[in-house]
Write an enzyme that holds these catalytic residues in place. Sequence first.
Site, mmCIF file in Angstrom:
data_model
loop_
_atom_site.group_PDB
_atom_site.id
_atom_site.type_symbol
_atom_site.label_atom_id
_atom_site.label_comp_id
_atom_site.label_asym_id
_atom_site.label_seq_id
_atom_site.Cartn_x
_atom_site.Cartn_y
_atom_site.Cartn_z
ATOM 1 C CG ASP A 59 42.029 43.819 43.638
ATOM 2 O OD1 ASP A 59 43.147 44.146 44.071
ATOM 3 O OD2 ASP A 59 40.969 44.349 44.027
ATOM 4 C CD GLU A 131 45.857 42.690 41.738
ATOM 5 O OE1 GLU A 131 45.915 43.197 42.865
ATOM 6 O OE2 GLU A 131 45.450 43.317 40.729
#
Length: 248
Positions: A59, A131
Amino acid sequence: MQFINKQSEQLFIELKAFFKQYHVFIKERQYYLEALTHNSYANEHNLSYTYQRMEFLGDAILAKEISLYLFLSFPDKNEGEITNLRSKIVREGTLAELVRRMNWAPFLLLGKGEIKTKGYEKNRILADIYESMIAALYLDLGEDVVRTFINNTLIRMVSNPGFFDKIRDYKTELQEFLQAGDARTLEYKLIKESQPLEGNRVLYTVVAEIGGIRYGEGCGYTHKEAEQLAARDALQKLATKSKYHFEK
């Protein structure tokens, strides 16, 4: 454990074949196994790892890379404009759509319960996987490879004209709006199902209820489409009653 080892070997072979399409040659199997392991699978097989730590790192990496891309690509846009663009690119619905297009769902390691509830179709899980895989690539091959991969996948997809009009996730927008200051429960209810139409298609009618009050209604040829349209209808109505800005 022997079954898991055999499964992981085959999974890594398939992953290597996938990444080879992008001229990416992965090396460290464990990074990718961790990046694909949902906590439901880890619990069933007594594993000490899940993809959550990888997702956390991925992320941050993705936010940085997209920020850099936007900063360099749009020198005339101000901070607010590029922040808005970034939020559209890295939001759950966008990442989930990319994972669907790349057909990563078969690589997911899910527990039986999560498979039963079709976890491989859930936006949250699919977005997390992109991610976490970004993190695996970063740890295995470094920043330059990750940047190129993001450009060849995510940036390429969102650069198509009209992409965001097609991918807009009204259900997520409605949920986020309610979480920001409305404690009422959001529910989607199927109220009508047509007889088979041309091509054996069925038209579904769904309503979006907030706190038991009907706010939106939508019709579609799948439950998902009908729910999205019901959420869109609800957002438009909420926009007339609050400070929420509905971007058409």
